[in-house]
Write an enzyme that holds these catalytic residues in place. Structure first.
Site, short mmCIF file in Angstrom:
data_model
loop_
_atom_site.label_atom_id
_atom_site.label_comp_id
_atom_site.label_asym_id
_atom_site.label_seq_id
_atom_site.Cartn_x
_atom_site.Cartn_y
_atom_site.Cartn_z
N HIS A 1 -6.52 -5.24 -11.41
CA HIS A 1 -6.73 -4.80 -10.03
C HIS A 1 -8.20 -4.53 -9.79
O HIS A 1 -8.89 -3.96 -10.64
CB HIS A 1 -5.91 -3.53 -9.77
CG HIS A 1 -6.12 -2.94 -8.42
ND1 HIS A 1 -7.10 -2.03 -8.15
CD2 HIS A 1 -5.46 -3.15 -7.24
CE1 HIS A 1 -7.05 -1.68 -6.86
NE2 HIS A 1 -6.05 -2.35 -6.30
N HIS B 1 0.81 -1.22 0.00
CA HIS B 1 0.00 0.00 0.00
C HIS B 1 0.84 1.27 0.00
O HIS B 1 0.55 2.22 0.73
CB HIS B 1 -0.97 -0.01 1.19
CG HIS B 1 -2.01 -1.08 1.09
ND1 HIS B 1 -3.07 -1.02 0.23
CD2 HIS B 1 -2.13 -2.26 1.76
CE1 HIS B 1 -3.81 -2.11 0.35
NE2 HIS B 1 -3.25 -2.89 1.26
#
Length: 209
Positions: A138, A39
């Site tokens: 994604h 992240h």
């Protein structure tokens, strides 16, 4: 958590190198093939520390390790590691991906179909394939229409090692559909009805508003 229906999973981490590795080790001890999504949490030095430790462990891939704008740092990281570097959710078109691919700054391309659109996602896949880089679309908080679009794109891509399933967002994605999409975590059938194969439940949308 490791799922009992499949042997490959991605951990949502980025909590510090030592803590991430401890989590990785605990999950990998089950025998699962494990990837790490950091992240965008690390600078290059810590991403190298994490990545080298993942190299020793035979990790599946390392996703979003650095700031998404820093192509040069991703290039340096990818060159230093065996573990594939996965990026792409922040990019919107084939031209961005081409720059990263030409710089060898990623090893797994992750276009988000909800952000690129179907046509551009297919163009991105062609560019990635030309650079011998696999594609894994994604999917984050996109609702059922986006998920259906992603399934169709994934089904049309030859070098597609995985399709992302998230047990939290998946029921939310289905909430706006008249009939929920089946599948996950082990496999997804491609919708066969006209168009994307899904219909939006307008009543559900109005209720949520």
């Amino acid at each position: 958590m490791a799922c009992r229906w499949c042997n490959s999973l991605k951990l949502h981490l980025g909590h510090g190198v030592e803590r991430d590795l401890a989590t990785y080790d605990a999950v990998a001890a089950t025998g699962a093939r494990v990837a790490v999504d950091a992240h965008w949490a690390y600078d290059l030095a810590d991403a190298l520390r994490l990545g080298r430790a993942l190299d020793e462990r035979g990790a599946w891939f390392l996703e979003a390790p650095l700031a998404p704008e820093d192509m040069e740092a991703h290039r340096d990281l990818a060159a230093a590691l065996v573990t594939p570097i996965a990026v792409g959710e922040a990019m919107r078109n084939r031209y961005e991906f081409r720059q990263w691919l030409q710089a060898r700054a990623l090893d797994l391309a992750q276009p988000d179909v909800g952000r690129t659109g179907i046509t551009e996602a297919m163009a991105i896949a062609e560019v990635a394939t030309a650079h011998h880089v696999p594609i894994a679309p994604h999917h984050s908080v996109g609702l059922g229409v986006v998920l259906a679009a992603g399934l169709h794109v994934a089904a049309a891509i030859e070098a597609m090692p995985a399709f992302e399933f998230q047990p939290g967002p998946f029921p939310v994605a289905n909430r706006i559909l008249t009939a929920p999409l089946p599948g996950g975590p082990g496999s997804f059938p491609v919708p066969t009805a006209p168009g994307l194969g899904v219909d939006v439940d307008i009543t559900a949308l109005v209720e949520d508003l």
